[in-house]
Design a protein around this motif. Structure first.
Motif, PDB file in Angstrom:
ATOM      1  N   ALA A  27      22.445  96.862  63.785  1.00  0.00           N
ATOM      2  CA  ALA A  27      21.903  98.167  64.155  1.00  0.00           C
ATOM      3  C   ALA A  27      20.940  98.013  65.325  1.00  0.00           C
ATOM      4  CB  ALA A  27      21.180  98.783  62.966  1.00  0.00           C
ATOM      5  N   PRO A  28      20.885  98.992  66.211  1.00  0.00           N
ATOM      6  CA  PRO A  28      19.997  98.889  67.376  1.00  0.00           C
ATOM      7  C   PRO A  28      18.520  98.929  67.027  1.00  0.00           C
ATOM      8  CG  PRO A  28      21.018 101.058  67.284  1.00  0.00           C
ATOM      9  CD  PRO A  28      21.679 100.225  66.236  1.00  0.00           C
ATOM     10  N   THR A  29      18.205  99.115  65.739  1.00  0.00           N
ATOM     11  CA  THR A  29      16.810  99.063  65.306  1.00  0.00           C
ATOM     12  C   THR A  29      16.354  97.630  65.072  1.00  0.00           C
ATOM     13  OG1 THR A  29      17.606  99.418  63.049  1.00  0.00           O
ATOM     14  CG2 THR A  29      16.832 101.360  64.279  1.00  0.00           C
ATOM     15  N   THR A  30      17.270  96.654  65.164  1.00  0.00           N
ATOM     16  CA  THR A  30      16.918  95.249  65.006  1.00  0.00           C
ATOM     17  C   THR A  30      16.906  94.566  66.370  1.00  0.00           C
ATOM     18  OG1 THR A  30      19.212  94.491  64.734  1.00  0.00           O
ATOM     19  CG2 THR A  30      18.029  95.218  62.756  1.00  0.00           C
ATOM     20  N   TYR A  31      16.198  93.446  66.456  1.00  0.00           N
ATOM     21  CA  TYR A  31      16.079  92.724  67.738  1.00  0.00           C
ATOM     22  C   TYR A  31      17.445  92.322  68.276  1.00  0.00           C
ATOM     23  CZ  TYR A  31      15.027  88.859  70.924  1.00  0.00           C
ATOM     24  OH  TYR A  31      14.989  88.019  72.017  1.00  0.00           O
ATOM     25  N   LYS A  32      18.231  91.624  67.468  1.00  0.00           N
ATOM     26  CA  LYS A  32      19.531  91.162  67.943  1.00  0.00           C
ATOM     27  C   LYS A  32      20.525  92.313  68.055  1.00  0.00           C
ATOM     28  CE  LYS A  32      18.895  86.402  66.488  1.00  0.00           C
ATOM     29  NZ  LYS A  32      19.413  85.229  65.752  1.00  0.00           N
ATOM     30  N   GLY A  33      20.387  93.304  67.183  1.00  0.00           N
ATOM     31  CA  GLY A  33      21.251  94.471  67.274  1.00  0.00           C
ATOM     32  C   GLY A  33      21.090  95.201  68.593  1.00  0.00           C
ATOM     33  N   ARG A  34      19.851  95.324  69.065  1.00  0.00           N
ATOM     34  CA  ARG A  34      19.615  95.989  70.351  1.00  0.00           C
ATOM     35  C   ARG A  34      20.314  95.236  71.477  1.00  0.00           C
ATOM     36  NH1 ARG A  34      14.538  96.769  68.109  1.00  0.00           N
ATOM     37  NH2 ARG A  34      13.639  94.934  69.116  1.00  0.00           N
ATOM     38  N   ILE A  35      20.260  93.901  71.419  1.00  0.00           N
ATOM     39  CA  ILE A  35      20.922  93.101  72.455  1.00  0.00           C
ATOM     40  C   ILE A  35      22.430  93.317  72.405  1.00  0.00           C
ATOM     41  CG2 ILE A  35      21.482  90.724  73.115  1.00  0.00           C
ATOM     42  CD1 ILE A  35      18.606  89.972  72.399  1.00  0.00           C
ATOM     43  N   VAL A  36      23.007  93.302  71.205  1.00  0.00           N
ATOM     44  CA  VAL A  36      24.448  93.516  71.064  1.00  0.00           C
ATOM     45  C   VAL A  36      24.841  94.875  71.625  1.00  0.00           C
ATOM     46  CG1 VAL A  36      26.293  93.879  69.377  1.00  0.00           C
ATOM     47  CG2 VAL A  36      24.721  91.946  69.112  1.00  0.00           C
ATOM     48  N   HIS A  37      24.082  95.915  71.298  1.00  0.00           N
ATOM     49  CA  HIS A  37      24.407  97.253  71.783  1.00  0.00           C
ATOM     50  C   HIS A  37      24.271  97.344  73.299  1.00  0.00           C
ATOM     51  CE1 HIS A  37      24.915  99.880  68.157  1.00  0.00           C
ATOM     52  NE2 HIS A  37      24.463  98.777  67.581  1.00  0.00           N
ATOM     53  N   GLN A  38      23.242  96.714  73.859  1.00  0.00           N
ATOM     54  CA  GLN A  38      23.079  96.739  75.312  1.00  0.00           C
ATOM     55  C   GLN A  38      24.267  96.088  76.013  1.00  0.00           C
ATOM     56  OE1 GLN A  38      19.284  94.721  75.577  1.00  0.00           O
ATOM     57  NE2 GLN A  38      18.204  96.622  76.013  1.00  0.00           N
ATOM     58  N   LEU A  39      24.722  94.960  75.478  1.00  0.00           N
ATOM     59  CA  LEU A  39      25.842  94.256  76.098  1.00  0.00           C
ATOM     60  C   LEU A  39      27.132  95.072  75.992  1.00  0.00           C
ATOM     61  CD1 LEU A  39      25.097  90.629  74.834  1.00  0.00           C
ATOM     62  CD2 LEU A  39      24.908  91.469  77.186  1.00  0.00           C
ATOM     63  N   ILE A  40      27.380  95.649  74.840  1.00  0.00           N
ATOM     64  CA  ILE A  40      28.600  96.430  74.667  1.00  0.00           C
ATOM     65  C   ILE A  40      28.592  97.663  75.579  1.00  0.00           C
ATOM     66  CG2 ILE A  40      29.894  97.868  73.047  1.00  0.00           C
ATOM     67  CD1 ILE A  40      29.121  95.874  70.847  1.00  0.00           C
ATOM     68  N   LYS A  41      27.459  98.365  75.631  1.00  0.00           N
ATOM     69  CA  LYS A  41      27.374  99.557  76.478  1.00  0.00           C
ATOM     70  C   LYS A  41      27.568  99.224  77.951  1.00  0.00           C
ATOM     71  CE  LYS A  41      24.436 102.437  73.524  1.00  0.00           C
ATOM     72  NZ  LYS A  41      23.097 103.087  73.380  1.00  0.00           N
ATOM     73  N   ALA A  42      27.133  98.032  78.356  1.00  0.00           N
ATOM     74  CA  ALA A  42      27.244  97.629  79.760  1.00  0.00           C
ATOM     75  C   ALA A  42      28.543  96.887  80.051  1.00  0.00           C
ATOM     76  CB  ALA A  42      26.054  96.756  80.153  1.00  0.00           C
ATOM     77  N   ASP A  43      29.411  96.767  79.048  1.00  0.00           N
ATOM     78  CA  ASP A  43      30.688  96.034  79.203  1.00  0.00           C
ATOM     79  C   ASP A  43      30.459  94.595  79.660  1.00  0.00           C
ATOM     80  OD1 ASP A  43      32.442  98.044  78.371  1.00  0.00           O
ATOM     81  OD2 ASP A  43      32.400  98.987  80.351  1.00  0.00           O
ATOM     82  N   VAL A  44      29.472  93.956  79.068  1.00  0.00           N
ATOM     83  CA  VAL A  44      29.189  92.548  79.364  1.00  0.00           C
ATOM     84  C   VAL A  44      29.612  91.720  78.158  1.00  0.00           C
ATOM     85  CG1 VAL A  44      27.443  90.827  79.963  1.00  0.00           C
ATOM     86  CG2 VAL A  44      27.242  93.166  80.840  1.00  0.00           C
ATOM     87  N   ALA A  45      30.567  90.827  78.361  1.00  0.00           N
ATOM     88  CA  ALA A  45      31.015  89.944  77.283  1.00  0.00           C
ATOM     89  C   ALA A  45      30.018  88.799  77.125  1.00  0.00           C
ATOM     90  CB  ALA A  45      32.402  89.408  77.587  1.00  0.00           C
ATOM     91  N   LEU A  46      30.040  88.171  75.952  1.00  0.00           N
ATOM     92  CA  LEU A  46      29.130  87.054  75.671  1.00  0.00           C
ATOM     93  C   LEU A  46      29.911  85.909  75.061  1.00  0.00           C
ATOM     94  CD1 LEU A  46      26.360  85.696  75.298  1.00  0.00           C
ATOM     95  CD2 LEU A  46      26.120  86.979  73.136  1.00  0.00           C
ATOM     96  N   TYR A  47      29.704  84.722  75.639  1.00  0.00           N
ATOM     97  CA  TYR A  47      30.345  83.502  75.136  1.00  0.00           C
ATOM     98  C   TYR A  47      29.263  82.437  74.965  1.00  0.00           C
ATOM     99  CZ  TYR A  47      33.573  79.619  74.556  1.00  0.00           C
ATOM    100  OH  TYR A  47      34.243  78.550  74.038  1.00  0.00           O
ATOM    101  N   VAL A  48      29.395  81.605  73.919  1.00  0.00           N
ATOM    102  CA  VAL A  48      28.406  80.563  73.628  1.00  0.00           C
ATOM    103  C   VAL A  48      29.075  79.194  73.594  1.00  0.00           C
ATOM    104  CG1 VAL A  48      26.861  79.629  71.852  1.00  0.00           C
ATOM    105  CG2 VAL A  48      26.851  82.079  72.351  1.00  0.00           C
ATOM    106  N   ALA A  49      28.497  78.236  74.322  1.00  0.00           N
ATOM    107  CA  ALA A  49      28.877  76.821  74.221  1.00  0.00           C
ATOM    108  C   ALA A  49      27.596  76.045  73.921  1.00  0.00           C
ATOM    109  CB  ALA A  49      29.509  76.326  75.524  1.00  0.00           C
ATOM    110  N   HIS A  50      27.472  75.533  72.700  1.00  0.00           N
ATOM    111  CA  HIS A  50      26.213  74.933  72.253  1.00  0.00           C
ATOM    112  C   HIS A  50      26.389  73.438  71.993  1.00  0.00           C
ATOM    113  CE1 HIS A  50      22.610  75.001  69.258  1.00  0.00           C
ATOM    114  NE2 HIS A  50      22.211  74.697  70.475  1.00  0.00           N
ATOM    115  N   THR A  51      26.513  73.045  70.735  1.00  0.00           N
ATOM    116  CA  THR A  51      26.611  71.605  70.464  1.00  0.00           C
ATOM    117  C   THR A  51      27.920  71.008  70.968  1.00  0.00           C
ATOM    118  OG1 THR A  51      27.380  72.112  68.211  1.00  0.00           O
ATOM    119  CG2 THR A  51      25.037  71.635  68.498  1.00  0.00           C
ATOM    120  N   ASN A  52      28.937  71.834  71.186  1.00  0.00           N
ATOM    121  CA  ASN A  52      30.154  71.322  71.815  1.00  0.00           C
ATOM    122  C   ASN A  52      29.913  70.976  73.283  1.00  0.00           C
ATOM    123  OD1 ASN A  52      29.834  74.160  71.960  1.00  0.00           O
ATOM    124  ND2 ASN A  52      31.989  74.470  72.461  1.00  0.00           N
ATOM    125  N   ALA A  53      28.973  71.662  73.929  1.00  0.00           N
ATOM    126  CA  ALA A  53      28.590  71.305  75.295  1.00  0.00           C
ATOM    127  C   ALA A  53      27.602  70.134  75.298  1.00  0.00           C
ATOM    128  CB  ALA A  53      27.978  72.506  76.004  1.00  0.00           C
TER     129      ALA A  53
END
Length: 290
Positions: free
Chosen positions: A83-109
């Motif tokens: 939900a956009p009332t949560t810290y991470k939820g706000r980030i998810v909503h901002q990315l979706i509204k702006a059509d910005v995809a998100l990919y993570v490379a962590h311990t595999n990198a």
């Protein structure tokens, strides 16, 4: 390679990223891969970041990036709501509204070759690189020089005090800077480095017989016990600073293999913003300021 008229899709970028950093190489607890975004959406610009935080999301939107490739997972632990009332939820909503995809490379990198620690080792000009902690035989990432951290030879020997100052100069600047533990006059020829939190590899650095080990997030008691039992000297840098160098390699790879425009975020996301040394330390040896 696609052209600006026919840019690659999110799915094609994911294929290239996973060719270089296979998800199977990640630790079991990790969460890597495509987090959000339409696989069929075109990608003309990528922003590479260490952390997905409001500031780097705003940077991506302002730059009109179509994809963020991040090192640290946004959703590492399970959540019951975005939900956009949560810290991470706000980030998810901002990315979706702006059509910005998100990919993570962590311990595999982290374990890849070249990977996060190769970029860190390059800042020190280390040669003869080998893994600090190779994957176990039979593990998906085993072989071909892969593993956590790197060990190599410095171009010229330095004292620990000199190396600490040098580290502060060659790593991205942070308020945290670089601190060291050990004899300031100790000669350092072989150096182990590991991007990110590395105190779980103190024993590996000792077993490897290196003169010093540079990583981040070192804690008081493990550091004290490590030195008391004859372990190598330690250098503790900001977490962000030890992983930021990899972004340059990542951006160059994506630009060369896919033809997309790539940007690297230099927004410092290290949470420590103020550093003050005691006044008396200015007149005492062997205090070192970066």
């Amino acid at each position: 390679m696609r052209t600006p008229e026919f840019p690659p899709t999110v799915a094609e970028l994911v294929t290239e990223l996973e060719r270089r950093y296979p998800p199977a190489w990640a630790q079991e607890w990790d969460r890597v891969g495509l987090v959000l975004g339409d696989p069929d959406a075109p990608v003309r610009r990528v922003l590479c970041v260490v952390d997905v935080v409001p500031e780097t999301v705003a940077e991506a939107i302002d730059a009109r990036a179509d994809l963020i490739v991040a090192h640290h997972p946004l959703l590492l632990r399970g959540v019951s709501s975005v939900a956009p009332t949560t810290y991470k939820g706000r980030i998810v909503h901002q990315l979706i509204k702006a059509d910005v995809a998100l990919y993570v490379a962590h311990t595999n990198a982290d374990v890849a070759e070249p990977g996060v620690s190769d970029a860190l080792a390059a800042r020190f000009g280390l040669t003869g690189l080998r893994p600090l902690a190779p994957p176990a035989v039979g593990a998906p990432a085993h072989g071909a020089g892969r593993g956590i951290g790197r060990i190599g030879e410095l171009p010229e020997p330095m004292t620990l005090a000199e190396l600490t100052r040098h580290a502060a100069a060659v790593l991205p600047a942070t308020a945290w800077g670089v601190r060291a533990a050990g004899d300031p006059h100790r000669a350092v020829r072989t150096l182990a480095v590991s991007g990110g939190s590395g105190d779980s590899f103190l024993a590996a650095a000792t077993s490897a017989g290196v003169d010093a080990y540079l990583t981040a997030d070192l804690r008081h008691h493990p550091t004290s016990e490590h030195l008391a039992t004859g372990g190598p000297a330690l250098l503790d840098a900001a977490h962000w600073a030890t992983e930021r160098p990899w972004l340059d390699d990542l951006a160059a790879t994506l630009r060369e293999t896919t033809g997309v425009d790539t940007l690297v975020s230099d927004l410092e996301t290290d949470p420590w913003t103020v550093h003050a040394a005691p006044p008396a330390a200015d007149n005492k040896e062997p205090h070192c300021e970066g």
